[in-house]
Write a protein that holds these residues in place. Structure first.
Motif, PDB file in Angstrom:
ATOM      1  N   PHE A  27       1.024  -1.133   0.048  1.00 43.15           N
ATOM      2  CA  PHE A  27       0.116  -0.042   0.162  1.00 43.15           C
ATOM      3  C   PHE A  27       0.868   1.342   0.040  1.00 43.15           C
ATOM      4  O   PHE A  27       0.593   2.249  -0.817  1.00 43.15           O
ATOM      5  N   ARG A  28       1.848   1.276   0.839  1.00 46.20           N
ATOM      6  CA  ARG A  28       2.500   2.546   0.944  1.00 46.20           C
ATOM      7  C   ARG A  28       3.403   2.499  -0.431  1.00 46.20           C
ATOM      8  O   ARG A  28       3.949   3.668  -0.845  1.00 46.20           O
ATOM      9  N   THR A  29       3.649   1.484  -1.039  1.00 41.03           N
ATOM     10  CA  THR A  29       4.587   1.573  -2.448  1.00 41.03           C
ATOM     11  C   THR A  29       3.279   2.146  -3.423  1.00 41.03           C
ATOM     12  O   THR A  29       3.788   3.032  -4.419  1.00 41.03           O
ATOM     13  N   ILE A  30       2.193   1.864  -3.388  1.00 39.42           N
ATOM     14  CA  ILE A  30       1.225   2.244  -4.202  1.00 39.42           C
ATOM     15  C   ILE A  30       1.045   3.865  -3.950  1.00 39.42           C
ATOM     16  O   ILE A  30       1.121   4.704  -5.013  1.00 39.42           O
ATOM     17  N   GLU A  31       1.100   4.265  -2.598  1.00 36.36           N
ATOM     18  CA  GLU A  31       0.945   5.772  -2.692  1.00 36.36           C
ATOM     19  C   GLU A  31       2.076   6.497  -3.065  1.00 36.36           C
ATOM     20  O   GLU A  31       2.072   7.535  -3.384  1.00 36.36           O
ATOM     21  N   HIS A  32       3.254   5.901  -2.795  1.00 39.19           N
ATOM     22  CA  HIS A  32       4.552   6.349  -3.086  1.00 39.19           C
ATOM     23  C   HIS A  32       4.603   6.859  -4.597  1.00 39.19           C
ATOM     24  O   HIS A  32       5.198   7.701  -5.204  1.00 39.19           O
ATOM     25  N   TRP A  51       1.565  -0.746 -13.463  1.00 34.88           N
ATOM     26  CA  TRP A  51       2.521  -1.336 -12.741  1.00 34.88           C
ATOM     27  C   TRP A  51       1.994  -2.091 -11.794  1.00 34.88           C
ATOM     28  O   TRP A  51       2.513  -3.632 -11.767  1.00 34.88           O
ATOM     29  N   LEU A  52       0.526  -1.942 -11.452  1.00 36.75           N
ATOM     30  CA  LEU A  52      -0.163  -2.581 -10.393  1.00 36.75           C
ATOM     31  C   LEU A  52      -0.507  -4.085 -11.327  1.00 36.75           C
ATOM     32  O   LEU A  52      -0.530  -5.081 -10.866  1.00 36.75           O
ATOM     33  N   GLN A  53      -0.968  -3.890 -12.440  1.00 35.67           N
ATOM     34  CA  GLN A  53      -1.414  -5.238 -13.466  1.00 35.67           C
ATOM     35  C   GLN A  53      -0.260  -5.844 -13.412  1.00 35.67           C
ATOM     36  O   GLN A  53      -0.449  -7.191 -13.755  1.00 35.67           O
ATOM     37  N   GLY A  91       2.289   7.371  -6.459  1.00 31.91           N
ATOM     38  CA  GLY A  91       1.011   8.254  -6.821  1.00 31.91           C
ATOM     39  C   GLY A  91      -0.233   7.927  -6.523  1.00 31.91           C
ATOM     40  O   GLY A  91      -1.432   8.661  -6.953  1.00 31.91           O
ATOM     41  N   GLY A  92      -0.651   6.765  -6.037  1.00 31.09           N
ATOM     42  CA  GLY A  92      -1.977   6.416  -5.635  1.00 31.09           C
ATOM     43  C   GLY A  92      -2.641   5.359  -6.682  1.00 31.09           C
ATOM     44  O   GLY A  92      -1.565   5.106  -7.530  1.00 31.09           O
ATOM     45  N   LEU A  93      -3.485   4.701  -6.393  1.00 29.65           N
ATOM     46  CA  LEU A  93      -3.965   3.458  -7.249  1.00 29.65           C
ATOM     47  C   LEU A  93      -4.281   3.979  -8.585  1.00 29.65           C
ATOM     48  O   LEU A  93      -4.040   3.186  -9.648  1.00 29.65           O
ATOM     49  N   ILE A  94      -4.865   5.377  -8.913  1.00 28.15           N
ATOM     50  CA  ILE A  94      -5.236   5.715 -10.280  1.00 28.15           C
ATOM     51  C   ILE A  94      -3.785   5.691 -11.082  1.00 28.15           C
ATOM     52  O   ILE A  94      -3.830   5.200 -12.306  1.00 28.15           O
ATOM     53  N   ASP A  95      -2.954   6.174 -10.533  1.00 30.09           N
ATOM     54  CA  ASP A  95      -1.597   6.216 -11.260  1.00 30.09           C
ATOM     55  C   ASP A  95      -0.901   4.854 -11.429  1.00 30.09           C
ATOM     56  O   ASP A  95      -0.381   4.712 -12.511  1.00 30.09           O
ATOM     57  N   VAL A  96      -1.068   4.061 -10.647  1.00 29.41           N
ATOM     58  CA  VAL A  96      -0.452   2.483 -10.590  1.00 29.41           C
ATOM     59  C   VAL A  96      -1.120   1.746 -11.785  1.00 29.41           C
ATOM     60  O   VAL A  96      -0.814   0.604 -12.271  1.00 29.41           O
TER      61      VAL A  96
END
Length: 607
Positions: free
Chosen positions: A390-395, A407-409, A397-402
């Motif tokens: 979660f902290r990586t996602i926030e770092h 990246w998340l996919q 830029g947040g869920l929309i950015d990843v």
């Protein structure tokens, strides 16, 4: 009062005592090889963890309160959907999930967008049940506002209507791979809709962080938790940026998680989300408040072949969600993968929960897993891994950015690839599909067959089930009904184990395999092969018998017309000799079953 000294005076059993008992069972095998389980998150779960007697209670529901039994309303025909809803409520359900066709949980059916909800909910007393809206897409706001208008038309006090509106534009983006407008405009519309519903006085949750979207794409438990938490925090930011007080913003959000077939992991996941949300509230300077958590049994783990096993899967999942503290649970009917479930399948889904609550009283104890070493270790490990992600996602830029930069996919795809490999090698066996298949079985009825799934859009998180590759092999073999000849060598005691293994192995690909009683000599074996008319054969016996008879048998079978010859067992020191004699491959525990079955189907002439 009678005392039981034989029970009360027993000495304390320590971990060391258990380890001593294990020495004889492990027979020299290192403890870590057999008693420590790795997870897709990178956790190493010890089978004998110490208890945590001082662990805090992570209770979700009110004391001794049952969770809500929420039944799906997904019949496209509105009259039939109404009858469906009334039957479920009369049969013990305490809530309804209105599944719209745009929902990620629609699975090919669902209420049409803009459906007349008054017709769907005719005769349903909305102030006596809990209603969930499964919206999906970017048009869900209209259906949410239509439900609010219905409650108003019926003269109901909005505060008395328990409803979860389920607005989730971030989830729709993850599922569809695109936005219909700029994210800032979509967030503005999301806030406007939320404000309208809140101003009307509805006290239930409005936004939803949906875990199934990520789970069905192949996410690990930690990835699902992290994505859900990132979604919830994004909604917190959107609300507060629009002027909503932080505490009110937190109250509007609920979480939906997937309950899967691993009982301990599911209990741990439902407990971990409360730890994670508690950490978010602390970081925001808010007092601890309960989080509304819904659970849905896993679509990813369901099968089309031997669908009755889905009943067992759903029971374990529902139990684990309830024990884990879910506020409400939806059980997918066991025929959901075949099509639109009929009344019988729905009744079983409903009664699975009725029995857990009314007969087993699973809900009576708050957080019954608290202090259990295995559950506590899994809960803490999941929470730690999910928080880091979660902290990586926030770092980033947040869920929309990843999701936008995919990246998340990619992270989810990497986990899915590892799971797919485990399924292909049967390290992760699927009962009734990759293990213990039933070739001839009458399928249960459905109201309508499952339509073909639409193609996955570029950048979108797709939905898949782990059984699909094996099901594709079975579908391919259905009409041709290929067979393999099991060439059993030596006495019954020598070949039974491997012949049974080979039968199970090939039938997972729709290739039937009868286990013969054995053969008097090689000539009898060859004659039986010719009479069987099968295009290929598989040798089955012990390593000792292989050393003396396998090469000759392989040569004879090839000379008799066998297009391919396999051998049940791992390659040994005589592998080169066996291959020279005509053995084309080996089947054994840990081999790639899917690849071998595909080759076997090709040998049988299937294209």
């Amino acid at each position: 009062m009678t005392t039981l000294p034989f029970a009360t005076d027993l000495p304390t059993v320590t971990r060391e005592d258990w380890l001593k008992l294990l020495e004889g069972v492990l027979k020299g095998v290192p403890y870590d090889k057999k008693m420590v389980t790795p997870t897709y998150e990178g956790l190493a779960l010890d089978a004998l963890p110490p208890r945590k007697p001082a662990a805090p209670i992570l209770a979700g529901r009110a004391a001794a309160a049952p969770w809500t039994i929420s039944m799906r309303v997904d019949q496209p025909d509105l009259t039939a959907s109404n009858a469906q809803a009334l039957e479920d409520l009369d049969g013990g359900a305490s809530g309804l999930s209105l599944v719209f066709a745009t929902s990620p949980q629609s699975y090919g059916f669902g209420l049409p967008n803009g459906a007349d909800l008054d017709a769907v909910l005719k005769g349903v007393m909305l102030d006596l049940i809990e209603t969930r809206l499964e919206l999906g897409g970017f048009t869900g706001r209209e259906n949410a506002l239509a439900f609010a208008a219905l409650a108003e038309t019926r003269g109901l006090d909005p505060k008395a209507v328990k409803v979860s509106f389920g607005l989730n534009p971030m989830g729709s983006f993850a599922l569809m791979g695109h936005l219909p407008m700029s994210w800032s405009d979509l967030a503005k519309r999301f806030c406007e809709t939320s404000a309208t519903l809140a101003d009307k006085g509805f006290a239930g949750t409005i936004a939803r962080a949906e875990g199934s979207i990520f789970h069905e794409a192949g996410a690990s438990d930690a990835q699902e938790l992290a994505a859900v938490l990132a979604t919830a925090v994004a909604y917190l930011k959107i609300y507060t940026n629009a002027g909503v007080p932080l505490e009110e913003a937190a109250r509007r959000i609920e979480v939906s998680l997937v309950a899967d077939v691993n009982q301990t992991a599911t209990i741990a996941k439902f407990r971990a989300i409360r730890l994670l949300w508690g950490a978010v509230l602390r970081e925001c300077g808010l007092p601890a408040k309960p989080l509304t958590v819904h659970g849905t049994t896993a679509w990813r783990s369901m099968t089309r072949r031997d669908p009755y096993v889905n009943l067992l899967r759903a029971t374990v999942a529902a139990f684990a969600a309830g024990v884990g503290g879910a506020d409400s649970v939806t059980v997918l009917p066991f025929t959901q993968t075949l099509g639109l479930p009929d009344a019988f399948a729905r009744r079983l889904a409903r009664n699975t929960q009725v029995m857990l609550i009314e007969e087993s009283n699973v809900h009576r104890v708050a957080d019954p897993a608290a202090g259990a070493g295995a559950v506590e270790a899994h809960t803490d490990g999941l929470a730690e891994k999910a928080w880091d992600l979660f902290r990586t996602i926030e770092h980033r830029g947040g869920l929309i950015d990843v999701l936008t930069d995919r990246w998340l996919q990619g992270e989810i795809a990497e986990v899915k690839a590892r799971r797919d490999k485990d399924v292909a090698t049967r390290k992760a066996p699927i009962t009734g599909t990759s293990e213990f298949p039933i070739l001839v079985q009458e399928m249960p009825e459905v109201l309508a067959p499952l339509p073909a799934a639409p193609p996955v859009a570029d950048g979108a998180l797709g939905s898949y089930r782990t059984a699909e590759p094996f099901e594709a092999l079975r579908d391919k073999a259905e009409a041709a009904a290929p067979k393999v000849f099991l060439a059993t060598l030596g006495p019954v005691a020598a070949f039974t184990a491997r012949a049974t293994f080979a039968k199970n192995f090939f039938e997972a690909g729709g290739i039937s395999a009868a286990v013969p009683d054995g053969f008097a000599d090689l000539d009898a074996l060859v004659a039986a092969f010719k009479a069987a008319g099968t295009p290929f054969a598989c040798l089955a016996s012990s390593d000792e018998v292989y050393g003396t008879d396998a090469a000759a048998a392989a040569k004879a079978l090839k000379a008799a017309g066998a297009g391919a010859v396999w051998l049940a067992g791992k390659p040994t020191a005589i592998e080169a000799e066996l291959k020279a004699a005509g053995v084309d491959g080996f089947i054994f525990v840990g081999c790639n079953v899917l690849e071998t079955l595909a080759a076997a189907q090709a040998a049988a002439g299937l294209k």
